[in-house]
Scaffold this motif. Structure first.
Motif, short mmCIF file in Angstrom:
data_model
loop_
_atom_site.label_atom_id
_atom_site.label_comp_id
_atom_site.label_asym_id
_atom_site.label_seq_id
_atom_site.Cartn_x
_atom_site.Cartn_y
_atom_site.Cartn_z
N UNK A 268 0.37 -1.07 -0.16
CA UNK A 268 0.06 0.01 -0.36
C UNK A 268 0.65 1.03 -0.09
N UNK A 269 1.00 2.00 -0.79
CA UNK A 269 1.08 3.46 -1.35
C UNK A 269 0.03 5.10 -0.99
N UNK A 270 0.26 5.88 -1.35
CA UNK A 270 -0.24 7.19 -0.73
C UNK A 270 -1.28 6.75 -1.94
N UNK A 271 -1.11 6.29 -3.39
CA UNK A 271 -1.71 6.92 -4.14
C UNK A 271 -2.04 5.50 -5.15
N UNK A 272 -1.75 4.27 -4.83
CA UNK A 272 -1.02 2.55 -4.79
C UNK A 272 -1.47 1.89 -4.60
N UNK A 273 -2.41 0.27 -4.38
CA UNK A 273 -2.37 -0.38 -3.90
C UNK A 273 -2.10 -1.90 -4.51
N UNK A 274 -1.29 -2.77 -4.33
CA UNK A 274 -0.61 -4.03 -5.50
C UNK A 274 -1.50 -4.99 -4.03
N UNK A 275 -1.82 -5.70 -5.01
CA UNK A 275 -2.17 -7.09 -4.35
C UNK A 275 -0.87 -8.93 -5.19
N UNK A 276 -0.09 -9.09 -4.87
CA UNK A 276 0.71 -9.94 -5.62
C UNK A 276 0.16 -11.42 -4.66
N UNK A 277 0.52 -11.85 -5.82
CA UNK A 277 -0.17 -13.68 -5.37
C UNK A 277 0.81 -14.14 -6.09
N UNK A 278 1.34 -14.77 -4.65
CA UNK A 278 3.20 -15.98 -4.90
C UNK A 278 2.19 -17.22 -5.06
N UNK A 279 3.19 -18.16 -5.90
CA UNK A 279 3.40 -19.78 -5.61
C UNK A 279 3.15 -20.46 -4.59
N UNK A 280 1.97 -21.56 -4.55
CA UNK A 280 1.60 -22.56 -3.12
C UNK A 280 3.41 -22.93 -3.05
N UNK A 281 3.30 -23.34 -1.54
CA UNK A 281 4.98 -24.05 -1.29
C UNK A 281 4.73 -24.58 0.10
N UNK A 282 5.11 -26.05 -0.22
CA UNK A 282 4.80 -26.28 1.32
C UNK A 282 6.24 -26.09 2.37
N UNK A 283 6.07 -25.38 3.52
CA UNK A 283 7.28 -24.86 3.99
C UNK A 283 8.02 -26.53 4.72
N UNK A 284 6.73 -27.14 5.29
CA UNK A 284 7.09 -27.97 6.19
C UNK A 284 8.59 -29.17 5.00
N UNK A 285 7.92 -29.38 3.50
CA UNK A 285 8.90 -29.89 2.93
C UNK A 285 10.50 -28.86 2.84
N UNK A 286 10.33 -27.61 2.46
CA UNK A 286 11.04 -27.25 2.57
C UNK A 286 12.21 -27.60 4.00
N UNK A 287 11.71 -27.24 4.95
CA UNK A 287 12.11 -27.63 6.77
C UNK A 287 13.15 -29.18 5.80
N UNK A 288 12.13 -29.80 5.69
CA UNK A 288 13.14 -30.96 5.54
C UNK A 288 14.46 -31.30 4.72
N UNK A 289 14.07 -30.59 3.15
CA UNK A 289 15.12 -30.44 2.59
C UNK A 289 16.64 -28.96 3.34
N UNK A 290 16.08 -28.45 4.06
CA UNK A 290 16.93 -27.92 3.95
C UNK A 290 17.88 -28.41 5.51
N UNK A 291 16.97 -29.51 5.94
CA UNK A 291 18.13 -30.31 7.13
C UNK A 291 18.89 -31.10 6.30
N UNK A 292 18.48 -32.14 5.34
CA UNK A 292 19.18 -32.81 4.14
C UNK A 292 20.28 -31.87 3.67
#
Length: 336
Positions: A268-292
């Motif tokens: 949100x800015x003074x004269x502009x609002x932008x909604x950005x949608x990001x791809x879904x992600x499995x954060x538990x799978x990310x933790x396992x990958x980080x551990x490995x």
């Protein structure tokens, strides 16, 4: 030659293990669930029937097994330090549910032991591995909201069943150690490690002997404030926002997004609002990958070291500041 899968043992049959971490461990091609331990063999077997591995009665017996390379510890918070230490002494790498320990002193001793034995010790703070936060950090660095002035972070959910483990002081229950660590870690992520606790408040349930919620006000050396709220007697809320000199950026589902959720970031800015949608992600799978990756390649994870100690120190300070203030009606004042 391809290395054999990382043979994982699980110490404890917690709900979070069954719901999220064990499916992630089973799905990762470089990990294998070799054994699951409980104090009752029947409970362990109920888990191995679903996720594989051998049921083991008793945590010590699992640590004695030579076929275990690493362990995952989803025990109640107050038991983490004891069983992490035993696992490290047994020569196992450790992935522990958060918090790593309930005090900074214990966390530092565990990290020192892991380093001395050349073992990996990671805190499974899964939300930190989700790329939506790296996206926000990039936007802030690019000047999307100007100079950062203030941070708010809120994580709370409705009351659980009366016998929920979060209401048991004997195993480290309470909102601060279970839920408050999320907003605290958010403040560290954006404001750095030199934060002071300017005020804190805890709503303590005297009958149960645990805190059900609270707030904290933190300050950074450069004058940026963080207002944190957490609890387990609220409607669900899981978000944070960064307020700058020229705008505001917010994360709508910050801490527990399911793997199918597409994150929504609002700028949100003074004269502009932008909604950005990001791809879904499995954060538990990310933790396992980080551990490995940390074990196999030595890849830094962000789930260990100084950030873990800074978080533990702030939890200590929030608790001490809140409990040092005279009580009134079960609440503890925010004022220093």
């Amino acid at each position: 030659m391809t290395a054999h899968p990382l043979r994982m043992g699980v110490i404890g049959c917690a709900a979070i293990a069954a719901r999220r971490m064990l499916p992630a461990l089973v799905a990762h091609p470089a990990t294998e669930v070799a054994a699951i331990a409980s104090r009752q063999e029947a409970k362990a077997r109920s888990f191995t029937d679903r996720f594989g591995g051998e049921p083991v009665e008793g945590y010590d017996r699992l640590l004695e097994r030579p076929d275990i390379d690493a362990v995952y510890v989803p025990l109640p918070a107050l038991l983490h330090a004891e069983w992490i230490e035993r696992a490290l002494q047994a020569g196992k790498h450790v992935l522990s549910e958060k918090p790593l320990a309930t005090t900074r002193k214990d966390a530092e001793e565990l990290l020192t032991l892991a380093a001395a034995r050349d073992l990996v010790l990671l805190e499974s703070f899964m939300f930190l591995t989700h790329s939506q936060h790296a996206f926000v950090q990039r936007k802030v660095a690019e000047g999307a909201i100007g100079d950062l002035r203030h941070l708010t972070a809120e994580f709370a959910f409705p009351a659980k069943a009366a016998d929920d483990i979060r209401y048991r002081p004997d195993v480290g229950g309470g909102a601060l150690t279970d839920i408050g660590v999320y907003p605290i870690r958010t403040a560290l992520m954006y404001l750095g490690g030199e934060l002071d606790v300017l005020g804190a408040w805890l709503h303590v349930d005297e009958d149960r002997g645990v805190d059900l919620g609270g707030s904290a006000l933190l300050g950074s050396p450069d004058g940026v404030a963080a207002h944190l709220t957490f609890g387990m007697e609220h409607s669900y809320r899981s978000q944070y926002a960064l307020w700058g000199s020229h705008g505001r950026i917010s994360v709508r589902w910050a801490y527990t997004p399911p793997p199918t959720h597409s994150p929504l970031i609002r700028i949100e800015q003074q004269d502009h609002v932008e909604d950005i949608t990001l791809p879904p992600e499995d954060q538990f799978a990310n933790v396992v990958a980080a551990f490995v990756a940390r074990i196999r390649q030595g890849t830094p994870s962000g789930l260990e070291g100084e950030s873990v100690l800074a978080q533990a120190a702030l939890v200590d300070d929030v608790r001490a500041r809140a409990l040092a203030v005279p009580r009134s009606g079960g609440a503890r004042s925010l004022l220093p």
